[in-house]
Write an enzyme that holds these catalytic residues in place. Structure first.
Site, PDB file in Angstrom:
ATOM      1  N   GLY A  41       0.852  -1.184   0.000  1.00  0.00           N
ATOM      2  CA  GLY A  41       0.000   0.000   0.000  1.00  0.00           C
ATOM      3  C   GLY A  41       0.888   1.234   0.000  1.00  0.00           C
ATOM      4  O   GLY A  41       1.906   1.280   0.713  1.00  0.00           O
ATOM      5  N   LYS A  42       0.527   2.239  -0.782  1.00  0.00           N
ATOM      6  CA  LYS A  42       1.411   3.386  -0.936  1.00  0.00           C
ATOM      7  C   LYS A  42       1.618   4.114   0.383  1.00  0.00           C
ATOM      8  O   LYS A  42       2.716   4.606   0.659  1.00  0.00           O
ATOM      9  CB  LYS A  42       0.862   4.335  -2.002  1.00  0.00           C
ATOM     10  CG  LYS A  42       0.800   3.707  -3.394  1.00  0.00           C
ATOM     11  CD  LYS A  42       0.510   4.716  -4.461  1.00  0.00           C
ATOM     12  CE  LYS A  42       1.688   5.616  -4.730  1.00  0.00           C
ATOM     13  NZ  LYS A  42       2.861   4.899  -5.240  1.00  0.00           N
ATOM     14  N   GLY A  43       0.596   4.194   1.214  1.00  0.00           N
ATOM     15  CA  GLY A  43       0.773   4.853   2.505  1.00  0.00           C
ATOM     16  C   GLY A  43       1.727   4.108   3.407  1.00  0.00           C
ATOM     17  O   GLY A  43       2.656   4.683   3.984  1.00  0.00           O
ATOM     18  N   ASN A 185       4.895  10.712 -11.414  1.00  0.00           N
ATOM     19  CA  ASN A 185       5.760  10.212 -12.464  1.00  0.00           C
ATOM     20  C   ASN A 185       5.312  10.815 -13.787  1.00  0.00           C
ATOM     21  O   ASN A 185       4.340  11.580 -13.845  1.00  0.00           O
ATOM     22  CB  ASN A 185       5.807   8.678 -12.489  1.00  0.00           C
ATOM     23  CG  ASN A 185       4.470   8.034 -12.834  1.00  0.00           C
ATOM     24  OD1 ASN A 185       3.623   8.629 -13.496  1.00  0.00           O
ATOM     25  ND2 ASN A 185       4.274   6.806 -12.385  1.00  0.00           N
ATOM     26  N   GLY A 226      15.943   9.989 -14.501  1.00  0.00           N
ATOM     27  CA  GLY A 226      16.163  10.856 -13.352  1.00  0.00           C
ATOM     28  C   GLY A 226      14.947  11.594 -12.863  1.00  0.00           C
ATOM     29  O   GLY A 226      13.822  11.093 -12.935  1.00  0.00           O
ATOM     30  N   ASP A 247      13.723  -4.852  -9.601  1.00  0.00           N
ATOM     31  CA  ASP A 247      12.305  -4.799  -9.259  1.00  0.00           C
ATOM     32  C   ASP A 247      11.954  -3.336  -8.978  1.00  0.00           C
ATOM     33  O   ASP A 247      12.477  -2.749  -8.030  1.00  0.00           O
ATOM     34  CB  ASP A 247      12.037  -5.675  -8.031  1.00  0.00           C
ATOM     35  CG  ASP A 247      10.552  -5.810  -7.702  1.00  0.00           C
ATOM     36  OD1 ASP A 247       9.749  -4.985  -8.189  1.00  0.00           O
ATOM     37  OD2 ASP A 247      10.204  -6.728  -6.946  1.00  0.00           O
ATOM     38  N   ASP A 253       7.537   5.028  -4.011  1.00  0.00           N
ATOM     39  CA  ASP A 253       7.229   5.234  -2.593  1.00  0.00           C
ATOM     40  C   ASP A 253       8.509   5.462  -1.790  1.00  0.00           C
ATOM     41  O   ASP A 253       8.536   6.269  -0.857  1.00  0.00           O
ATOM     42  CB  ASP A 253       6.467   4.029  -2.041  1.00  0.00           C
ATOM     43  CG  ASP A 253       5.093   3.875  -2.674  1.00  0.00           C
ATOM     44  OD1 ASP A 253       4.514   4.894  -3.083  1.00  0.00           O
ATOM     45  OD2 ASP A 253       4.606   2.741  -2.751  1.00  0.00           O
ATOM     46  N   ALA A 283      16.599   0.800  -3.849  1.00  0.00           N
ATOM     47  CA  ALA A 283      15.370   0.008  -3.804  1.00  0.00           C
ATOM     48  C   ALA A 283      15.155  -0.790  -5.084  1.00  0.00           C
ATOM     49  O   ALA A 283      14.734  -1.950  -5.031  1.00  0.00           O
ATOM     50  CB  ALA A 283      14.177   0.918  -3.542  1.00  0.00           C
ATOM     51  N   GLY A 288      11.677  -7.189  -4.126  1.00  0.00           N
ATOM     52  CA  GLY A 288      10.782  -6.904  -3.013  1.00  0.00           C
ATOM     53  C   GLY A 288      10.335  -5.455  -3.014  1.00  0.00           C
ATOM     54  O   GLY A 288      10.779  -4.638  -3.820  1.00  0.00           O
TER      55      GLY A 288
END
Length: 306
Positions: A41-43, A185, A226, A247, A253, A283, A288
């Site tokens: 979840g984004k939050g 984005n 970028g 990934d 996020d 990330a 993951g």
């Protein structure tokens, strides 16, 4: 417990992730390579990203207790996120995200079902404690009227607002006058501009046009190309760090969580953007979502490398 400086108003999901050789075509069935389930979840993602990087962060959310919702909240608390503003209705199901990741280019396809995220009421927003906050962050997996009211309250309390307008939703343009920092984005930026009557344009033009709609600053993330930042001092382009993408789920996020952490610390924008870019690069370089989010020491080490 340390008083939070960042409050994330957002979604909490159970992510169901399938890795495949590539993304499937419409109507096509592929044999997957592996499957996993994790907290998302984004939050939740943005709160965990900020917490891992040293921020004092709280999450305001609605997580149904059916389907192991309580375990999801406990996992957030274990990451150092203040969960006192997470409401847990006993008769609701948490949100779910179905994610396919293609091995060819690490790109992804995501379908979400809102579950309890979609029922977050105005009454919960009115009860939020804003004292001592520097930033309030929201995304668009919650009811837009709840986000709008939260931003109105934050503005009245002198708290800066960050909207990650993801996923794009019709009507979200009404939030822009309440936003101090808009993060999107390239696809989300284009969708917003099209809704507002504009047409396809270069990232700098998109960011400038969106800033004219109300936000004090706009950040457009461009993946391997970028970042593009626009504020009252002009336009900056920040090149991406060259890493092997494994990934990309959760990279945006991580970027948001890292950026708001740096800004809450008072870092100048050049350093804050570099910090956020480095966190996102780490990330995407490993599999993951929350598992891939870096710790502070990792980001600082990467920043020392040319």
């Amino acid at each position: 417990m340390t008083r939070p400086e960042i409050l994330v108003l957002g979604s909490v999901n159970r992510d169901l992730i399938v890795h495949a050789p590539r993304l499937p075509l419409p109507g096509e069935t592929l044999r997957g390579q592996r499957f996993g389930s994790c907290l998302g979840g984004k939050g939740a993602n943005q709160a965990v990203a900020a917490s891992r990087l040293g921020a004092h962060v709280a999450l305001a959310a609605r997580v149904g207790l059916l389907e192991n919702g309580a375990a999801m909240v406990a996992q957030l608390a274990g990451e150092g996120v203040d969960t006192r503003a997470v409401v847990q209705p006993a008769d609701e199901v948490p949100g779910v995200a179905l994610i396919v990741v293609g091995a060819e280019d690490a790109e992804n396809q995501i379908v979400t079902v809102a579950g309890s995220n979609g029922t977050l009421p105005l009454a919960q927003v009115e009860a939020l404690e804003l004292t001592g906050l520097r930033w309030l962050i929201a995304q668009q997996e919650l009811p837009l009227q709840s986000i709008a009211r939260a931003f109105e309250r934050a503005r009245a309390a002198g708290v800066r607002t960050l909207l990650n307008a993801a996923p794009y939703r019709p009507g979200c343009e009404s939030l822009l006058p309440l936003v101090d920092l808009l993060v999107v984005n390239a696809l989300e930026a284009q969708a917003l501009i099209t809704t507002l009557g504009g047409s396809a344009a270069e990232p700098e033009v998109l960011a400038q046009s969106l800033r004219a709609m109300g936000p004090a600053a706009v950040l457009v993330s461009l993946g391997a190309d970028g970042l593009c930042w626009v504020d009252d001092q002009g336009t900056r382009r920040v090149p991406a760090r060259r890493v092997k993408a494994v990934d990309t789920v959760g990279a945006g996020d991580t970027l948001v969580g890292a950026l708001v952490t740096a800004l809450a610390e008072g870092q100048p924008i050049e350093k804050a953007l570099a910090f956020a870019q480095a966190a996102a690069a780490l990330a995407v370089s490993r599999p993951g979502v929350q598992d891939a989010m870096p710790r502070r020491a990792e980001v600082e080490q990467l920043l020392t490398q040319t």
